[in-house]
Design a protein around this motif. Structure first.
Motif, PDB file in Angstrom:
ATOM      1  N   ALA A   1      -4.402   4.920 -13.730  1.00 36.62           N
ATOM      2  CA  ALA A   1      -5.342   3.899 -12.980  1.00 36.62           C
ATOM      3  C   ALA A   1      -6.222   4.670 -12.158  1.00 36.62           C
TER       4      ALA A   1
ATOM      5  N   CYS B   1       2.144   6.616  -6.924  1.00 37.31           N
ATOM      6  CA  CYS B   1       1.281   7.710  -7.325  1.00 37.31           C
ATOM      7  C   CYS B   1       1.720   9.030  -7.068  1.00 37.31           C
TER       8      CYS B   1
ATOM      9  N   TRP C   1       2.629   1.671  -3.458  1.00 34.00           N
ATOM     10  CA  TRP C   1       1.482   2.239  -4.458  1.00 34.00           C
ATOM     11  C   TRP C   1       1.392   3.678  -4.164  1.00 34.00           C
ATOM     12  N   GLN C   2       1.284   4.040  -2.958  1.00 35.46           N
ATOM     13  CA  GLN C   2       1.223   5.743  -2.790  1.00 35.46           C
ATOM     14  C   GLN C   2       2.477   6.358  -3.233  1.00 35.46           C
TER      15      GLN C   2
ATOM     16  N   ASP D   1       0.821  -1.194  -0.040  1.00 32.93           N
ATOM     17  CA  ASP D   1       0.036   0.081  -0.008  1.00 32.93           C
ATOM     18  C   ASP D   1       0.813   1.342  -0.014  1.00 32.93           C
TER      19      ASP D   1
ATOM     20  N   ILE E   1      -6.846   7.386 -10.270  1.00 36.80           N
ATOM     21  CA  ILE E   1      -6.784   7.899  -9.217  1.00 36.80           C
ATOM     22  C   ILE E   1      -6.747   9.403  -9.265  1.00 36.80           C
ATOM     23  N   GLU E   2      -7.566  10.127  -8.692  1.00 38.46           N
ATOM     24  CA  GLU E   2      -7.303  11.694  -8.670  1.00 38.46           C
ATOM     25  C   GLU E   2      -6.027  12.061  -8.221  1.00 38.46           C
ATOM     26  N   THR E   3      -5.338  13.230  -8.697  1.00 34.85           N
ATOM     27  CA  THR E   3      -4.425  13.576  -8.142  1.00 34.85           C
ATOM     28  C   THR E   3      -4.086  15.163  -8.232  1.00 34.85           C
TER      29      THR E   3
ATOM     30  N   ALA F   1      -0.918   7.272 -11.774  1.00 40.92           N
ATOM     31  CA  ALA F   1      -2.083   7.412 -10.882  1.00 40.92           C
ATOM     32  C   ALA F   1      -3.258   7.746 -11.641  1.00 40.92           C
TER      33      ALA F   1
END
Length: 128
Positions: free
Chosen positions: A29, A19, A15-16, A12, A31-33, A26
């Motif tokens: 995938a 991103c 992955w952070q 985990d 995922i909002e950034t 990110a």
């Protein structure tokens, strides 16, 4: 905490890290950034990835995957390989070499944009 829980936590956190250091991944995938830069390619960025990959690798090597199921053992091996590759690329100064193929940031951005579904004006603003 069990070995598997330690490994899951490490995954985990990795992955952070991905991103954070590679915002385009990110986005791809879903995922909002909030990151303004999609490509972090300064010398400091590469050094940071190298250092952090080393810390992740050190933690990973303290986890014994002996009793993991096949999926977790495979994930362990893949993560170990990925972290080693990040470090090796930096050690051989791969980040200082020009690409042999036309696969720079412009092509990666075009590829990502082609995969992106714009569901709102706010999401579309990201690409302007």
């Amino acid at each position: 905490m069990t070995e598997l829980e330690n490994f899951s936590t490490l995954c985990d956190e990795y992955w952070q890290f991905v991103c954070e250091t590679e915002p385009l991944k990110a986005i791809m995938a879903g995922i909002e950034t909030k990151e303004a830069l999609l490509f972090k390619v300064s010398l400091q960025d590469f050094e940071n990835r190298y250092d952090r990959a080393g810390k992740f690798l050190s933690r990973l090597n303290r986890i014994n995957p002996e009793h993991f199921d096949t999926t977790a053992q495979t994930s362990y091996s893949l993560l170990q390989h990925e972290l080693e590759v990040i470090r090796l690329h930096y050690e051989v100064k791969n980040h200082l070499r020009p690409s042999l193929f036309p696969m720079g940031p412009d092509l990666m951005l075009k590829y990502a944009a082609e995969l992106t579904v714009l569901t709102s004006v706010a999401r579309a603003q990201r690409y302007l």
